[in-house]
Design an enzyme around this catalytic site. Structure first.
Site, mmCIF file in Angstrom:
data_model
loop_
_atom_site.group_PDB
_atom_site.id
_atom_site.type_symbol
_atom_site.label_atom_id
_atom_site.label_comp_id
_atom_site.label_asym_id
_atom_site.label_seq_id
_atom_site.Cartn_x
_atom_site.Cartn_y
_atom_site.Cartn_z
ATOM 1 N N GLN A 10 0.672 -1.212 -0.003
ATOM 2 C CA GLN A 10 -0.045 -0.105 0.064
ATOM 3 C C GLN A 10 0.828 1.182 0.098
ATOM 4 O OE1 GLN A 10 -3.518 -0.116 -0.426
ATOM 5 N NE2 GLN A 10 -2.896 -2.224 -0.558
ATOM 6 N N CYS A 11 0.301 2.234 -0.396
ATOM 7 C CA CYS A 11 1.034 3.487 -0.593
ATOM 8 C C CYS A 11 1.722 3.878 0.817
ATOM 9 C CB CYS A 11 -0.040 4.692 -0.739
ATOM 10 S SG CYS A 11 0.516 6.451 -1.371
ATOM 11 N N PRO A 12 2.735 4.295 0.867
ATOM 12 C CA PRO A 12 3.778 4.675 -0.262
ATOM 13 C C PRO A 12 4.575 3.732 -0.797
ATOM 14 C CG PRO A 12 4.778 5.475 1.783
ATOM 15 C CD PRO A 12 3.622 4.787 2.189
#
Length: 72
Positions: A10-12
């Site tokens: 998941q981001c980042p």
């Protein structure tokens, strides 16, 4: 062409892993990034613009994003 599979991150993290992997490549080499975090759709082009790397191709199929990036 090298491939970086960032599915499940998941981001980042896809961008963090992308930046790390790009450092290993020589100028002109192409990396394929595979991700399923939809945030990457905006993050990857923005990262390429900021770092001067070239986004050659971007596609989406079945919730999976694929990017081809050439190192500058």
């Amino acid at each position: 062409m090298e491939t970086l599979d960032a599915r499940g991150l998941q981001c980042p993290m896809p961008i963090v892993e992308l930046a790390k992997k790009m450092k290993e490549l020589k100028e002109g080499e192409v990396l394929e990034l595979i991700a399923d975090d939809m945030g990457a759709k905006e993050d990857v082009p923005a990262w390429c613009k900021r770092t001067g790397n070239e986004l050659i191709e971007m596609s989406e199929e079945g919730g999976v994003l694929r990017f081809k990036i050439r190192k500058k």
